[in-house]
Motif scaffolding. Sequence first.
Motif, PDB file in Angstrom:
ATOM      1  N   GLY A  15       0.726  -0.974  -0.039  1.00 35.33           N
ATOM      2  CA  GLY A  15       0.171   0.071  -0.071  1.00 35.33           C
ATOM      3  C   GLY A  15       0.777   1.350  -0.049  1.00 35.33           C
ATOM      4  N   GLY A  16       1.919   0.911   0.398  1.00 38.07           N
ATOM      5  CA  GLY A  16       2.980   2.312   0.391  1.00 38.07           C
ATOM      6  C   GLY A  16       3.582   2.692  -1.213  1.00 38.07           C
ATOM      7  N   VAL A  48       8.644  -2.984 -17.127  1.00 42.00           N
ATOM      8  CA  VAL A  48       7.271  -2.431 -16.164  1.00 42.00           C
ATOM      9  C   VAL A  48       6.797  -1.220 -16.904  1.00 42.00           C
ATOM     10  CG1 VAL A  48       7.379  -1.090 -14.096  1.00 42.00           C
ATOM     11  CG2 VAL A  48       8.749  -3.194 -14.245  1.00 42.00           C
ATOM     12  N   ALA A  49       7.653  -0.443 -17.291  1.00 44.42           N
ATOM     13  CA  ALA A  49       6.997   0.730 -18.200  1.00 44.42           C
ATOM     14  C   ALA A  49       8.167   1.293 -18.982  1.00 44.42           C
ATOM     15  CB  ALA A  49       6.686   1.815 -17.136  1.00 44.42           C
ATOM     16  N   VAL A  63       0.858  -3.105 -13.469  1.00 46.49           N
ATOM     17  CA  VAL A  63       1.316  -1.793 -12.765  1.00 46.49           C
ATOM     18  C   VAL A  63       0.493  -0.661 -13.392  1.00 46.49           C
ATOM     19  CG1 VAL A  63       3.684  -2.713 -12.506  1.00 46.49           C
ATOM     20  CG2 VAL A  63       3.069  -1.116 -14.229  1.00 46.49           C
ATOM     21  N   LYS A  64      -0.285  -0.974 -14.441  1.00 50.15           N
ATOM     22  CA  LYS A  64      -1.296   0.261 -14.793  1.00 50.15           C
ATOM     23  C   LYS A  64      -2.017   0.767 -13.789  1.00 50.15           C
ATOM     24  CE  LYS A  64      -1.402  -1.362 -19.712  1.00 50.15           C
ATOM     25  NZ  LYS A  64      -2.318  -1.731 -20.649  1.00 50.15           N
ATOM     26  N   GLY A  65      -2.182   2.127 -13.595  1.00 51.25           N
ATOM     27  CA  GLY A  65      -3.000   2.798 -12.669  1.00 51.25           C
ATOM     28  C   GLY A  65      -2.113   2.774 -11.312  1.00 51.25           C
ATOM     29  N   ARG A  66      -0.953   2.305 -11.054  1.00 49.86           N
ATOM     30  CA  ARG A  66      -0.187   2.293  -9.973  1.00 49.86           C
ATOM     31  C   ARG A  66       1.090   2.970 -10.273  1.00 49.86           C
ATOM     32  NH1 ARG A  66       1.281  -2.039  -7.472  1.00 49.86           N
ATOM     33  NH2 ARG A  66       1.477  -3.387  -8.979  1.00 49.86           N
ATOM     34  N   PHE A  67       1.675   2.901 -11.224  1.00 48.10           N
ATOM     35  CA  PHE A  67       2.923   3.164 -11.585  1.00 48.10           C
ATOM     36  C   PHE A  67       3.021   4.360 -12.666  1.00 48.10           C
ATOM     37  CE2 PHE A  67       5.834  -0.857 -10.405  1.00 48.10           C
ATOM     38  CZ  PHE A  67       5.027  -0.829  -9.302  1.00 48.10           C
ATOM     39  N   MET A  82       6.013   4.674  -7.856  1.00 49.56           N
ATOM     40  CA  MET A  82       5.193   3.435  -7.618  1.00 49.56           C
ATOM     41  C   MET A  82       4.291   3.768  -6.539  1.00 49.56           C
ATOM     42  SD  MET A  82       8.352   0.817  -8.271  1.00 49.56           S
ATOM     43  CE  MET A  82       9.400   1.193  -6.679  1.00 49.56           C
ATOM     44  N   ASN A  83       3.084   3.552  -6.791  1.00 45.84           N
ATOM     45  CA  ASN A  83       1.727   3.634  -5.731  1.00 45.84           C
ATOM     46  C   ASN A  83       1.232   2.457  -5.356  1.00 45.84           C
ATOM     47  OD1 ASN A  83       2.404   6.669  -5.649  1.00 45.84           O
ATOM     48  ND2 ASN A  83       1.109   7.057  -7.059  1.00 45.84           N
ATOM     49  N   THR A  84       0.572   2.309  -4.370  1.00 43.64           N
ATOM     50  CA  THR A  84      -0.084   1.061  -3.935  1.00 43.64           C
ATOM     51  C   THR A  84       0.699  -0.134  -4.030  1.00 43.64           C
ATOM     52  OG1 THR A  84      -1.947   2.374  -4.911  1.00 43.64           O
ATOM     53  CG2 THR A  84      -2.611   0.280  -3.965  1.00 43.64           C
ATOM     54  N   LEU A  85       1.976  -0.167  -3.552  1.00 43.75           N
ATOM     55  CA  LEU A  85       2.680  -1.317  -3.970  1.00 43.75           C
ATOM     56  C   LEU A  85       2.213  -2.331  -3.377  1.00 43.75           C
ATOM     57  CD1 LEU A  85       5.861   0.719  -3.297  1.00 43.75           C
ATOM     58  CD2 LEU A  85       5.532  -0.754  -5.256  1.00 43.75           C
ATOM     59  N   LYS A  86       2.429  -3.647  -3.966  1.00 48.05           N
ATOM     60  CA  LYS A  86       2.062  -4.870  -3.457  1.00 48.05           C
ATOM     61  C   LYS A  86       3.398  -5.846  -3.342  1.00 48.05           C
ATOM     62  CE  LYS A  86      -1.986  -4.514  -6.558  1.00 48.05           C
ATOM     63  NZ  LYS A  86      -2.652  -5.089  -7.727  1.00 48.05           N
TER      64      LYS A  86
END
Length: 123
Positions: A15-16, A48-49, A63-67, A82-86
């Motif tokens: 989540g970080g 990744v991107a 990672v779409k929508g998060r990175f 990088m957001n909402t990490l899993k």
Amino acid sequence: QAPLVESGGGSVQAGGSLRLSCVGSGGIFTINTMGWYRQAPGKQRELVATMISGGTTNYADSVKGRFTISGDSAKNMVYLQMNTLKPEDTAVYYCNVAGIRGVDGNYASFRSWGQGTQVTISS
């Protein structure tokens, strides 16, 4: 080849967020394409991107929508926000840059990899 130095990796909880940076050193850079790849233990390196000159981006579905990939050509910098990490994002992340590098008035094309930075996400 052109030296690329990465930073920004680390350990965070799920989540970080983390922001990876990649800087080209030694000379004047014109970046044509930039990308981030990652390699988890026991797995192949995966895209990744990417971003090409003009701003067109491409992201792995995971990672779409998060990175978000971005660059600052004036600073020879490439970023990966990088957001909402899993936990499944845990890997060594590598930047890859291609373009033209000028050193002391001499210009040449290059494509280089960064040394990698570890990202660890705990659940």
